[in-house]
Design a protein around this motif. Structure first.
Motif: not given
Length: 365
Positions: A86-99, A285-292
């Motif tokens: 969950k921590t890694i998923a949260l980190l990646l979600t924030l990162y892809f949202c910023v991108l 793509p980053t919108m898909y990655l963030a929502t994934f």
């Protein structure tokens, strides 16, 4: 979140997805930034950072070989526990949202400056989000096909950029390494922001149809990204003088003014309109990655609900607050630090942990 059989992507789609996420609005101003830092040797800085980014991409692929059927959060949850996942998923979600937000707002600013100066930013954002949702909701296979289509439709652009070479002076590039290697290495730092997006492999790798080709695919993707930036930079460096290029904020657009056709007065305008489709390879793509990643975080199998919420939040954010050019540059600096942590430092630490973990497991067995 396991991979569904109908969502696999080909190696070519995987290459274009990674390249599309990396090649965005940054290409418009990159030649100027490199010239200000490294002078006419800025093109060498691209080659230097290409080696660094390719090494980072290969490290990410080596990490994902330990999780061929799941994303990085899946592997972390299986090996380290649910909260690690969950921590890694949260980190990646924030990162892809910023991108996503950075690429989208920069595209909106470019559109307002060159195409629709009297249209509110939130209206442009909504118009861009509608096709984004329609494509991203169908998953990586459709997103990959979209990226593949846009790349094929863009193959004519380099031919147009060859036209200004009639007025170019290749002597601008000489002598090579005129001020030593320090400006070149300093200029390589300007390549950090334009090459962000390699973290997409943390999510896309399980969807790759032929995973044995992943290493070759990331090398091809990094090389394609490098060739794109190198081509545009060299065109601007030989067309403008070393002092003149610093006067143009977006020399990749400004150089188009030297091209004249009888049937069109300002050729840069339709080019910018077409560039929006290329820039969309960043935020779609980053919108898909963030929502994934957010769906994984909240244990949702369907990403469409998360996708709708994200689109509404972005539209509302743009309605109440539109970043200025200066604020966008500040966000770019924050993104550089975030990207270095997620795409360079974190994978290196994670790979070291995996190597140590595998050795200890073999020893205990």
């Amino acid at each position: 979140m396991k991979v569904h059989p109908g969502h696999e992507i080909t190696s070519l789609q995987y290459i274009f997805l990674l390249t599309g996420v990396q090649v965005g609005v940054a290409v418009l101003s990159l030649p100027r930034k490199l010239a200000e830092t490294a002078g006419t040797d800025g093109w060498i800085s691209i080659l230097v950072w290409w080696l660094v980014s390719m090494l980072a991409s290969l490290i990410i692929v080596q990490i994902m070989k330990n999780s061929p059927r799941g994303s990085l959060p899946d592997w972390a949850a299986e090996v380290l526990g649910v909260w690690a996942g969950k921590t890694i998923a949260l980190l990646l979600t924030l990162y892809f949202c910023v991108l996503l937000y950075d690429g989208l707002t920069k595209s909106v600013l470019i559109t307002k400056t060159w195409l629709l100066p009297n249209t509110p930013a939130y209206v442009i954002t909504v118009l861009l989000l509608l096709p984004t949702y329609m494509i991203a909701r169908h998953g990586p296979r459709i997103v990959g096909r979209y990226c593949e289509l846009i790349v094929y439709l863009s193959l004519w652009i380099p031919l147009v950029y060859l036209l200004p070479l009639k007025q170019a002076h290749f002597i601008h590039l000489l002598p090579v390494v005129k001020d030593g290697w320090q400006p070149i290495l300093t200029g390589a730092k300007e390549m950090i922001y334009p090459t962000l997006g390699m973290a997409a492999t943390f999510v896309l790798y399980p969807y790759l149809k032929h995973k044995e080709k992943a290493t070759a695919a990331v090398i091809a993707s990094s090389s394609l990204t490098m060739l794109t930036y190198l081509f545009m930079t060299l065109i601007c460096l030989v067309y403008y003088s070393p002092d003149e290029i610093a006067e143009y904020n977006n020399p990749v657009i400004s150089v188009l003014k030297s091209i004249e056709f009888r049937f069109i007065e300002r050729i840069e305008v339709p080019f910018i309109a077409f560039y929006l489709t290329i820039f969309s390879l960043v935020w779609i793509p980053t919108m898909y990655l963030a929502t994934f990643c957010s769906s994984w975080l909240f244990a949702r199998k369907d990403i469409r609900g998360q996708l709708q919420i994200l689109c509404i939040l972005i539209a509302l954010a743009t309605y109440f607050y539109t970043p200025t050019l200066y604020q966008n540059l500040m966000m770019e600096k924050i993104l550089i630090g975030f990207g270095l942590s997620v795409e360079y430092i974190f994978p290196l630490i994670l790979l070291s942990f995996i190597v140590l973990y595998n050795r200890l497991r073999r020893r205990n067995c």
